[in-house]
Design a protein around this motif. Structure first.
Motif, PDB file in Angstrom:
ATOM      1  N   PRO A 111      52.078  53.213  53.094  1.00  0.00           N
ATOM      2  CA  PRO A 111      51.006  52.374  54.306  1.00  0.00           C
ATOM      3  C   PRO A 111      51.361  53.101  55.933  1.00  0.00           C
ATOM      4  N   GLY A 112      49.854  52.979  56.504  1.00  0.00           N
ATOM      5  CA  GLY A 112      49.968  53.125  57.571  1.00  0.00           C
ATOM      6  C   GLY A 112      50.060  54.802  57.731  1.00  0.00           C
ATOM      7  N   TYR A 113      48.632  55.109  56.327  1.00  0.00           N
ATOM      8  CA  TYR A 113      48.660  56.721  55.955  1.00  0.00           C
ATOM      9  C   TYR A 113      47.199  56.835  56.453  1.00  0.00           C
ATOM     10  N   VAL A 114      46.542  57.571  57.522  1.00  0.00           N
ATOM     11  CA  VAL A 114      44.774  58.181  58.024  1.00  0.00           C
ATOM     12  C   VAL A 114      44.677  59.498  56.634  1.00  0.00           C
ATOM     13  N   GLU A 115      43.523  58.510  56.995  1.00  0.00           N
ATOM     14  CA  GLU A 115      42.553  59.702  55.802  1.00  0.00           C
ATOM     15  C   GLU A 115      42.137  60.571  57.086  1.00  0.00           C
ATOM     16  N   PHE A 116      42.180  62.418  57.206  1.00  0.00           N
ATOM     17  CA  PHE A 116      41.477  63.413  57.752  1.00  0.00           C
ATOM     18  C   PHE A 116      40.052  64.503  57.286  1.00  0.00           C
ATOM     19  N   ASN A 117      39.072  64.002  56.957  1.00  0.00           N
ATOM     20  CA  ASN A 117      38.525  65.512  56.505  1.00  0.00           C
ATOM     21  C   ASN A 117      37.588  65.533  57.992  1.00  0.00           C
ATOM     22  N   ASN A 118      38.588  66.872  58.106  1.00  0.00           N
ATOM     23  CA  ASN A 118      38.120  67.983  59.123  1.00  0.00           C
ATOM     24  C   ASN A 118      38.393  68.771  58.770  1.00  0.00           C
ATOM     25  N   TYR A 119      38.614  69.334  57.755  1.00  0.00           N
ATOM     26  CA  TYR A 119      38.740  71.242  57.005  1.00  0.00           C
ATOM     27  C   TYR A 119      37.921  70.960  55.866  1.00  0.00           C
ATOM     28  N   SER A 120      36.782  71.134  55.543  1.00  0.00           N
ATOM     29  CA  SER A 120      36.141  70.896  54.591  1.00  0.00           C
ATOM     30  C   SER A 120      35.824  72.803  54.246  1.00  0.00           C
ATOM     31  N   TYR A 121      35.787  73.410  53.264  1.00  0.00           N
ATOM     32  CA  TYR A 121      35.916  74.452  52.868  1.00  0.00           C
ATOM     33  C   TYR A 121      34.496  75.550  53.559  1.00  0.00           C
ATOM     34  N   ASP A 122      35.406  76.018  54.480  1.00  0.00           N
ATOM     35  CA  ASP A 122      33.689  76.866  55.776  1.00  0.00           C
ATOM     36  C   ASP A 122      34.096  77.604  55.854  1.00  0.00           C
ATOM     37  N   VAL A 123      33.398  79.057  55.374  1.00  0.00           N
ATOM     38  CA  VAL A 123      34.142  80.432  56.106  1.00  0.00           C
ATOM     39  C   VAL A 123      33.847  80.747  56.637  1.00  0.00           C
ATOM     40  N   ALA A 124      32.872  80.087  57.297  1.00  0.00           N
ATOM     41  CA  ALA A 124      31.950  80.534  58.761  1.00  0.00           C
ATOM     42  C   ALA A 124      32.884  80.453  60.296  1.00  0.00           C
ATOM     43  N   GLU A 125      33.464  79.335  59.733  1.00  0.00           N
ATOM     44  CA  GLU A 125      34.505  78.330  60.444  1.00  0.00           C
ATOM     45  C   GLU A 125      35.133  78.918  60.603  1.00  0.00           C
ATOM     46  N   ALA A 126      35.857  79.576  59.250  1.00  0.00           N
ATOM     47  CA  ALA A 126      37.359  80.152  59.610  1.00  0.00           C
ATOM     48  C   ALA A 126      37.442  81.282  60.570  1.00  0.00           C
ATOM     49  N   LYS A 127      36.274  81.745  60.061  1.00  0.00           N
ATOM     50  CA  LYS A 127      36.178  82.790  60.842  1.00  0.00           C
ATOM     51  C   LYS A 127      36.238  82.932  62.232  1.00  0.00           C
ATOM     52  N   ARG A 128      35.706  82.339  62.187  1.00  0.00           N
ATOM     53  CA  ARG A 128      35.040  82.595  63.886  1.00  0.00           C
ATOM     54  C   ARG A 128      37.006  81.623  65.166  1.00  0.00           C
ATOM     55  N   LEU A 129      36.995  81.175  63.921  1.00  0.00           N
ATOM     56  CA  LEU A 129      38.570  80.753  64.396  1.00  0.00           C
ATOM     57  C   LEU A 129      39.614  81.874  64.260  1.00  0.00           C
ATOM     58  N   LEU A 130      39.523  82.865  63.626  1.00  0.00           N
ATOM     59  CA  LEU A 130      40.123  83.915  63.706  1.00  0.00           C
ATOM     60  C   LEU A 130      40.108  84.866  64.511  1.00  0.00           C
ATOM     61  N   ALA A 131      38.791  85.101  64.834  1.00  0.00           N
ATOM     62  CA  ALA A 131      38.458  86.057  66.405  1.00  0.00           C
ATOM     63  C   ALA A 131      39.005  85.302  67.470  1.00  0.00           C
ATOM     64  N   GLU A 132      38.491  83.820  67.555  1.00  0.00           N
ATOM     65  CA  GLU A 132      39.671  83.142  68.357  1.00  0.00           C
ATOM     66  C   GLU A 132      41.252  83.275  68.848  1.00  0.00           C
ATOM     67  N   ALA A 133      41.279  83.858  67.684  1.00  0.00           N
ATOM     68  CA  ALA A 133      42.928  84.626  67.457  1.00  0.00           C
ATOM     69  C   ALA A 133      43.245  85.124  67.998  1.00  0.00           C
ATOM     70  N   GLY A 134      42.397  86.331  67.858  1.00  0.00           N
ATOM     71  CA  GLY A 134      42.557  87.612  68.005  1.00  0.00           C
ATOM     72  C   GLY A 134      42.550  88.714  66.551  1.00  0.00           C
TER      73      GLY A 134
END
Length: 312
Positions: free
Chosen positions: A127-150
């Motif tokens: 009970p109380g579980y919240v379903e998230f779908n914000n981390y879809s499989y996305d290589v381009a977005e992963a590359k962008r985030l890694l660059a942002e992190a240095g």
């Protein structure tokens, strides 16, 4: 009797408060090799086996004298990422890795359908579980985030996993392939069960696969267990003062609807922080003789032999 590391023999208590159990004796035998366990069950030499892999469950389904029980329960498999050690101390790195988890492929090809994809922060059956779908499989977005992190060129790390679970090795091999697409190069380290447990539970693992489950179906209990600062099961060393405040305040809310609703903001903050790499919820699987009845699953990953019996 108890022969350590070999077997335990238990006789039923005739004075049990719910009445004498129908099964009068249990012999709990340690059989390390899964192939041996399967053979014993098929030959009728044992009545129930644990630790059934997805491939084994599929193969056993064709046996007429065997029944497979698979329950979508409260187990989850996830990546432990040390939130206080580089590079996993950067939220963008953790978010990038969540975008590189091929959840659908893992469920279909590795778990053979005996799991569901999971991106929430506690068991989806609670009970109380919240379903998230914000981390879809996305290589381009992963590359962008890694660059942002240095880490535009990625980094080198070691992924540890348990030798006691063949599924983990398959997931580890897949992760090595998918993360290499963004320059994250992984050395795979398969460890004996005890050694793997020690490194994760001591909170010294940088990057590791882990299976766990909160035994109480309650949002506050589940979230405190994994995410409260300093908690014994917070293996990833996550800390957020606002999440801590919400969990402390939420513990005293008695009304179930209010309690469930109150914990949503904490789940949202935890998910945004990508403190873990949420992968899947594997089924709890046992295989047993077809004439054994009364098997039930409990959130502690147990079954009660006292409630079971053999068909006449």
């Amino acid at each position: 009797s108890w022969d350590a590391g070999n077997r335990v023999v238990m006789d039923a208590n005739p004075n049990y408060w719910q009445g004498p159990p129908k099964i009068k004796r249990i012999i709990y035998q340690v059989v390390p090799e899964s192939a041996s366990r399967l053979a014993l069950l098929k030959e009728g030499k044992v009545d129930l086996i644990e630790g059934v892999s997805p491939d084994e469950a599929v193969s056993l389904a064709a046996a007429s004298n065997v029944r497979v029980a698979a329950v979508h329960g409260n187990q989850s498999i996830y990546l432990v990422m040390n939130n206080i050690k580089a590079p996993f101390d950067k939220v963008q790195v953790r978010q990038a890795i969540n975008h590189l988890l091929a959840r659908d492929q893992i469920v279909k090809d590795i778990y053979r359908g005996l799991a569901v994809t999971w991106e929430g922060v506690m068991p989806s059956v609670y009970p109380g579980y919240v379903e998230f779908n914000n981390y879809s499989y996305d290589v381009a977005e992963a590359k962008r985030l890694l660059a942002e992190a240095g880490y535009a060129n990625g980094f080198q790390t070691t992924l540890t996993y348990s030798a006691g679970d063949p599924v983990q090795e398959n997931i580890a091999v897949l992760l090595k392939s998918t993360l290499s697409q963004v320059g994250i190069n992984i050395d795979l380290r398969k460890q004996p069960v005890s050694a793997h447990s020690d490194v994760v539970q001591s909170k010294k693992a940088d990057f590791a696969l882990w299976i766990d489950y909160p035994i109480q179906p309650d949002p506050n209990y589940s979230l405190r267990l994994l995410y409260l600062t300093g908690n014994a099961v917070n293996y990833q060393n996550y800390s957020d003062k606002e999440v801590d405040r919400l969990l402390e305040e939420g513990a005293s809310i008695v009304d179930s609807a209010q309690r469930n609703h109150f914990h949503r903001p904490a789940q949202e903050r935890i998910h945004e922080a990508a403190t873990l790499g949420w992968i899947a919820e594997p089924s709890y699987v046992n295989a047993m003789s077809a004439n054994l009845s009364g098997w039930k699953w409990f959130t502690t990953q147990y079954y009660k032999v006292s409630e079971m019996s053999f068909a006449k």
